[in-house]
Write a protein that holds these residues in place. Structure first.
Motif, PDB file in Angstrom:
ATOM      1  N   ASP A 375       2.323 -11.093  -5.910  1.00 41.20           N
ATOM      2  CA  ASP A 375       2.680  -9.954  -6.761  1.00 41.20           C
ATOM      3  C   ASP A 375       2.892 -10.393  -8.212  1.00 41.20           C
ATOM      4  O   ASP A 375       2.429  -9.735  -9.159  1.00 41.20           O
ATOM      5  N   ALA A 376       3.602 -11.506  -8.429  1.00 41.33           N
ATOM      6  CA  ALA A 376       3.851 -11.989  -9.784  1.00 41.33           C
ATOM      7  C   ALA A 376       2.554 -12.415 -10.463  1.00 41.33           C
ATOM      8  O   ALA A 376       2.356 -12.172 -11.672  1.00 41.33           O
ATOM      9  N   ALA A 377       1.635 -13.037  -9.702  1.00 40.45           N
ATOM     10  CA  ALA A 377       0.361 -13.438 -10.280  1.00 40.45           C
ATOM     11  C   ALA A 377      -0.467 -12.219 -10.673  1.00 40.45           C
ATOM     12  O   ALA A 377      -1.137 -12.214 -11.733  1.00 40.45           O
ATOM     13  N   ASP A 378      -0.435 -11.182  -9.835  1.00 43.78           N
ATOM     14  CA  ASP A 378      -1.161  -9.951 -10.187  1.00 43.78           C
ATOM     15  C   ASP A 378      -0.582  -9.323 -11.457  1.00 43.78           C
ATOM     16  O   ASP A 378      -1.333  -8.818 -12.309  1.00 43.78           O
ATOM     17  N   ASP A 379       0.739  -9.376 -11.604  1.00 42.83           N
ATOM     18  CA  ASP A 379       1.347  -8.841 -12.826  1.00 42.83           C
ATOM     19  C   ASP A 379       0.894  -9.622 -14.051  1.00 42.83           C
ATOM     20  O   ASP A 379       0.612  -9.036 -15.107  1.00 42.83           O
ATOM     21  N   LEU A 380       0.823 -10.942 -13.939  1.00 43.79           N
ATOM     22  CA  LEU A 380       0.379 -11.750 -15.073  1.00 43.79           C
ATOM     23  C   LEU A 380      -1.089 -11.469 -15.412  1.00 43.79           C
ATOM     24  O   LEU A 380      -1.462 -11.383 -16.595  1.00 43.79           O
ATOM     25  N   ARG A 381      -1.928 -11.288 -14.377  1.00 41.48           N
ATOM     26  CA  ARG A 381      -3.346 -10.979 -14.645  1.00 41.48           C
ATOM     27  C   ARG A 381      -3.480  -9.622 -15.323  1.00 41.48           C
ATOM     28  O   ARG A 381      -4.332  -9.436 -16.201  1.00 41.48           O
ATOM     29  N   ALA A 382      -2.622  -8.669 -14.921  1.00 39.04           N
ATOM     30  CA  ALA A 382      -2.702  -7.348 -15.541  1.00 39.04           C
ATOM     31  C   ALA A 382      -2.267  -7.404 -17.007  1.00 39.04           C
ATOM     32  O   ALA A 382      -2.815  -6.678 -17.850  1.00 39.04           O
ATOM     33  N   GLN A 383      -1.290  -8.227 -17.317  1.00 46.53           N
ATOM     34  CA  GLN A 383      -0.814  -8.325 -18.688  1.00 46.53           C
ATOM     35  C   GLN A 383      -1.742  -9.162 -19.556  1.00 46.53           C
ATOM     36  O   GLN A 383      -1.889  -8.883 -20.760  1.00 46.53           O
ATOM     37  N   GLN A 384      -2.339 -10.197 -18.980  1.00 44.17           N
ATOM     38  CA  GLN A 384      -3.252 -11.067 -19.733  1.00 44.17           C
ATOM     39  C   GLN A 384      -4.532 -11.250 -18.901  1.00 44.17           C
ATOM     40  O   GLN A 384      -4.677 -12.239 -18.189  1.00 44.17           O
ATOM     41  N   PRO A 385      -5.440 -10.315 -19.002  1.00 46.42           N
ATOM     42  CA  PRO A 385      -6.664 -10.412 -18.183  1.00 46.42           C
ATOM     43  C   PRO A 385      -7.516 -11.635 -18.516  1.00 46.42           C
ATOM     44  O   PRO A 385      -8.271 -12.110 -17.658  1.00 46.42           O
ATOM     45  N   ASP A 386      -7.411 -12.158 -19.723  1.00 44.19           N
ATOM     46  CA  ASP A 386      -8.245 -13.286 -20.122  1.00 44.19           C
ATOM     47  C   ASP A 386      -7.683 -14.631 -19.660  1.00 44.19           C
ATOM     48  O   ASP A 386      -8.346 -15.661 -19.851  1.00 44.19           O
ATOM     49  N   ARG A 387      -6.512 -14.644 -19.089  1.00 46.34           N
ATOM     50  CA  ARG A 387      -5.921 -15.930 -18.656  1.00 46.34           C
ATOM     51  C   ARG A 387      -6.365 -16.250 -17.232  1.00 46.34           C
ATOM     52  O   ARG A 387      -6.412 -15.370 -16.364  1.00 46.34           O
ATOM     53  N   THR A 388      -6.686 -17.498 -17.004  1.00 51.57           N
ATOM     54  CA  THR A 388      -7.074 -17.959 -15.665  1.00 51.57           C
ATOM     55  C   THR A 388      -5.815 -18.261 -14.856  1.00 51.57           C
ATOM     56  O   THR A 388      -5.005 -19.113 -15.242  1.00 51.57           O
ATOM     57  N   VAL A 389      -5.676 -17.554 -13.722  1.00 50.21           N
ATOM     58  CA  VAL A 389      -4.507 -17.731 -12.853  1.00 50.21           C
ATOM     59  C   VAL A 389      -5.007 -18.106 -11.462  1.00 50.21           C
ATOM     60  O   VAL A 389      -5.703 -17.320 -10.817  1.00 50.21           O
ATOM     61  N   GLU A 390      -4.650 -19.303 -11.005  1.00 55.48           N
ATOM     62  CA  GLU A 390      -5.039 -19.770  -9.674  1.00 55.48           C
ATOM     63  C   GLU A 390      -3.803 -19.765  -8.780  1.00 55.48           C
ATOM     64  O   GLU A 390      -2.762 -20.314  -9.145  1.00 55.48           O
ATOM     65  N   VAL A 391      -3.949 -19.140  -7.611  1.00 57.34           N
ATOM     66  CA  VAL A 391      -2.837 -19.015  -6.675  1.00 57.34           C
ATOM     67  C   VAL A 391      -3.228 -19.672  -5.361  1.00 57.34           C
ATOM     68  O   VAL A 391      -4.292 -19.369  -4.804  1.00 57.34           O
ATOM     69  N   ALA A 392      -2.357 -20.578  -4.874  1.00 54.96           N
ATOM     70  CA  ALA A 392      -2.548 -21.226  -3.566  1.00 54.96           C
ATOM     71  C   ALA A 392      -1.352 -20.875  -2.700  1.00 54.96           C
ATOM     72  O   ALA A 392      -0.377 -21.633  -2.603  1.00 54.96           O
ATOM     73  N   ALA A 393      -1.387 -19.687  -2.112  1.00 52.46           N
ATOM     74  CA  ALA A 393      -0.279 -19.204  -1.286  1.00 52.46           C
ATOM     75  C   ALA A 393      -0.841 -18.351  -0.169  1.00 52.46           C
ATOM     76  O   ALA A 393      -0.594 -17.144  -0.087  1.00 52.46           O
ATOM     77  N   ALA A 394      -1.607 -18.973   0.687  1.00 51.53           N
ATOM     78  CA  ALA A 394      -2.223 -18.241   1.790  1.00 51.53           C
ATOM     79  C   ALA A 394      -1.232 -18.064   2.935  1.00 51.53           C
ATOM     80  O   ALA A 394      -0.341 -18.887   3.153  1.00 51.53           O
ATOM     81  N   PRO A 422      -0.744 -20.469 -24.995  1.00 51.63           N
ATOM     82  CA  PRO A 422      -1.951 -19.718 -25.368  1.00 51.63           C
ATOM     83  C   PRO A 422      -2.595 -19.071 -24.149  1.00 51.63           C
ATOM     84  O   PRO A 422      -2.456 -19.540 -23.009  1.00 51.63           O
ATOM     85  N   VAL A 423      -3.317 -17.967 -24.401  1.00 47.68           N
ATOM     86  CA  VAL A 423      -3.992 -17.272 -23.300  1.00 47.68           C
ATOM     87  C   VAL A 423      -5.055 -18.161 -22.666  1.00 47.68           C
ATOM     88  O   VAL A 423      -5.349 -18.051 -21.460  1.00 47.68           O
ATOM     89  N   ALA A 424      -5.594 -19.075 -23.438  1.00 53.53           N
ATOM     90  CA  ALA A 424      -6.640 -19.949 -22.906  1.00 53.53           C
ATOM     91  C   ALA A 424      -6.092 -20.998 -21.952  1.00 53.53           C
ATOM     92  O   ALA A 424      -6.878 -21.675 -21.271  1.00 53.53           O
ATOM     93  N   ALA A 425      -4.773 -21.188 -21.890  1.00 46.94           N
ATOM     94  CA  ALA A 425      -4.200 -22.201 -21.007  1.00 46.94           C
ATOM     95  C   ALA A 425      -4.151 -21.666 -19.584  1.00 46.94           C
ATOM     96  O   ALA A 425      -3.479 -20.671 -19.301  1.00 46.94           O
ATOM     97  N   PRO A 426      -4.880 -22.290 -18.653  1.00 47.65           N
ATOM     98  CA  PRO A 426      -4.871 -21.806 -17.260  1.00 47.65           C
ATOM     99  C   PRO A 426      -3.509 -22.054 -16.597  1.00 47.65           C
ATOM    100  O   PRO A 426      -2.743 -22.933 -16.989  1.00 47.65           O
ATOM    101  N   VAL A 427      -3.267 -21.277 -15.557  1.00 48.62           N
ATOM    102  CA  VAL A 427      -2.000 -21.360 -14.823  1.00 48.62           C
ATOM    103  C   VAL A 427      -2.307 -21.592 -13.349  1.00 48.62           C
ATOM    104  O   VAL A 427      -3.230 -20.972 -12.797  1.00 48.62           O
ATOM    105  N   THR A 428      -1.556 -22.458 -12.729  1.00 52.70           N
ATOM    106  CA  THR A 428      -1.710 -22.747 -11.301  1.00 52.70           C
ATOM    107  C   THR A 428      -0.375 -22.499 -10.612  1.00 52.70           C
ATOM    108  O   THR A 428       0.667 -23.043 -11.016  1.00 52.70           O
ATOM    109  N   VAL A 429      -0.396 -21.671  -9.565  1.00 52.66           N
ATOM    110  CA  VAL A 429       0.790 -21.381  -8.770  1.00 52.66           C
ATOM    111  C   VAL A 429       0.519 -21.827  -7.347  1.00 52.66           C
ATOM    112  O   VAL A 429      -0.406 -21.316  -6.699  1.00 52.66           O
ATOM    113  N   GLU A 430       1.304 -22.812  -6.868  1.00 53.43           N
ATOM    114  CA  GLU A 430       1.109 -23.374  -5.525  1.00 53.43           C
ATOM    115  C   GLU A 430       2.377 -23.159  -4.712  1.00 53.43           C
ATOM    116  O   GLU A 430       3.487 -23.348  -5.204  1.00 53.43           O
TER     117      GLU A 430
END
Length: 519
Positions: A375-394, A422-430
């Motif tokens: 849910d938090a990753a989806d919120d971040l993508r909605a606020q910053q669509p250009d940011r790369t967000v990788e989620v590893a929480a299966a 910066p928006v160009a900085a990717p984010v990884t959530v594990e």
């Protein structure tokens, strides 16, 4: 009355002031008004040991002298009793003694070496015959000597003396004797006495010897007790020196150890050192908390002062009629609303921290961390669509926790990344579970990172990083400086911990570890 309307508290005359020396209790004073004189433990131990030894020496000396006297007098009594029994068993009379031609042999037996009527052959032995009237008489043609007459005069009732089976003490011309009596068949009483002067001299010599050796032993015991007590009580002196140093402000002082200490003293030393360590830690913690509180109050005042000053400024412009254009009034209202919202968020965060500081009882229930992360990753993508967000929480990752608090933790971490990188900085959530059952959430970005000194203060309240490396702290110019403090407080309330890995140019990685759920 005080300015606040509360009554002022007055001090009674003679009342104690903070830091003033308290008077000694009344029980420490005698009736004369002078305080008790304190004695050292070393002196008390020495006095007790010396008194006990003196008592023991006195009892031992008395017993030994009494036994020696009983033994020596017993030998004299046996000699006198044997002579008396021999006379009584013979059944002889005075006339028979005078008519016997063998009287010389009898004289040699009773008084060997006698050469005259007025001399005694053995000065320590007196042998005299006494008439019924109590007067000394001739014995075998030998007249009584002065000592014999003194012996006869010392015995007031010879007949009664002859009836006693044991020897008795008698004083002859001021000299102690042991005396017994034998009654012959014709009624004549023969007194037998032996001087006990040598016995008394022996007892006096033994007493002097015992006193000399006893005094020497007492002196040696006193010296050895003082030396031994000084060595034994040396750890107590170390404790006094340490306590004095701590009272003067040296909280790092500890009681040193010694090689020859006894077990009880060593246990006391270890216990006191442990207590002193806790006292120092508590003092340092209190000082640090007080400094943090002062800094927190100052930062909170500054944070609240800024929006209040902005709102007051716009209100003054409006009150003076300087906002004439509608656009200016609209802009002023928008700015005041923004500052009011900022102040409201700051107050809400302060209330959250205050509630967490009070350690409230959380309503723990099973929470799916995977769902919160997605849910938090989806919120971040909605606020910053250009940011790369990788989620590893299966799958499903359950923990026992407070869902609003855990959701706020994840939201603060991603909000920091959104605001300060910066928006160009990717984010990884594990999200993963360790072998011991702990749940680990790792949020990492590839932003500019932080300096090591700034990373050490990342959880301080109202801490902000300025410059290009101000990333991921929630404390840049766009935040209140309370985001990471809230994260740490919420995680700590769940029994977990938060760690940070960062370096300039290497981004920031925050790892949240939550304990395994209870079975």
């Amino acid at each position: 009355m005080s300015r606040a309307g509360r009554p002022l508290r007055t001090r009674r005359p003679g009342a104690e002031r903070p830091g003033a020396e308290r008077p000694l209790p009344a029980r420490l004073f005698r009736r004369t008004g002078r305080p008790h004189r304190t004695r050292s433990l070393r002196t008390r131990l020495t006095l007790v040991n010396v008194l006990l030894l003196a008592l023991g020496i006195t009892v031992a000396t008395a017993v030994s002298l009494f036994g020696l006297r009983h033994y020596l007098l017993g030998a004299i009594d046996s000699e006198l009793t044997g002579s008396r029994d021999a006379l009584q068993r013979s059944g002889i009379t005075m006339k028979q003694i005078e008519s016997l031609s063998a009287l010389a042999a009898v004289r040699d037996i009773l008084a060997p070496g006698d050469s005259g009527a007025s001399t005694l052959p053995r000065p320590e032995t007196v042998f005299v015959s006494v008439a019924p009237s109590g007067r000394a008489v001739f014995f075998a043609g030998i007249g009584p000597s002065a000592r014999q007459r003194a012996l006869a005069e010392a015995v007031t009732d010879p007949k009664a003396a002859a009836r006693f089976t044991t020897a008795r003490d008698v004083d002859v011309d001021g000299e102690p004797y042991r005396m017994t009596a034998a009654e012959l068949r014709d009624g004549t009483v023969v007194l037998l006495a032996k001087s006990t002067r040598t016995v008394h001299q022996s007892l006096k010599a033994a007493l002097k010897l015992d006193l000399a050796f006893g005094t020497l032993l007492l002196v040696l015991l006193a010296v050895m007790t003082l030396m031994g007590a000084g060595r034994t009580l040396r750890p107590l002196e170390d404790m006094v020196e340490t306590a004095s140093a701590i009272a003067e402000g040296d909280l790092t002082r500890r009681i040193p150890g010694r090689h020859d200490t006894i077990a009880e003293t060593e246990q006391l030393r270890l216990a006191l050192n442990s207590m002193l360590q806790q006292v120092e830690s508590a003092y340092v913690t209190r000082e640090r908390s007080a400094a943090q509180l002062r800094r927190f109050v100052a930062d909170a005042s500054h944070e609240l002062r800024t929006p209040l000053a902005a709102i007051r400024g716009y209100l003054q412009l409006y009150d003076r009629g300087m906002l004439r254009e509608p656009a200016e009034r609209t802009r002023a209202m928008s700015r005041m609303n923004a500052e009011a919202d900022r102040m409201s968020r700051l107050v809400d965060e302060l209330l959250t921290l205050a509630r967490l500081d009070q350690r409230p009882e959380l309503r723990l229930r099973p929470v799916d961390m995977s769902r919160l992360v997605r849910d938090a990753a989806d919120d971040l993508r909605a606020q910053q669509p250009d940011r790369t967000v990788e989620v590893a929480a299966a799958g499903t990752m359950l923990v026992q926790g407070d869902e609003p608090g855990l959701r706020q933790v994840i939201g603060n971490l991603l909000t920091n990344i959104r605001v300060h990188t910066p928006v160009a900085a990717p984010v990884t959530v594990e999200l993963a579970r360790s072998e011991c059952g702990e749940v680990r959430l790792r949020v990492a970005d590839r932003g500019p990172g932080m300096e090591g000194a700034d990373a050490d203060r990342i959880f301080d309240r109202f801490f902000r990083v300025t410059g290009a490396t101000g990333t991921g702290t929630g404390m840049g110019s766009g935040g209140s400086g309370l985001g990471m403090s809230i994260v740490q407080a919420v995680v700590a309330s769940h029994g977990g911990e938060v760690t940070v890995e960062t370096a300039p140019g290497a981004g920031l990685a925050v790892t949240v570890t939550l304990p395994r759920p209870s079975p």
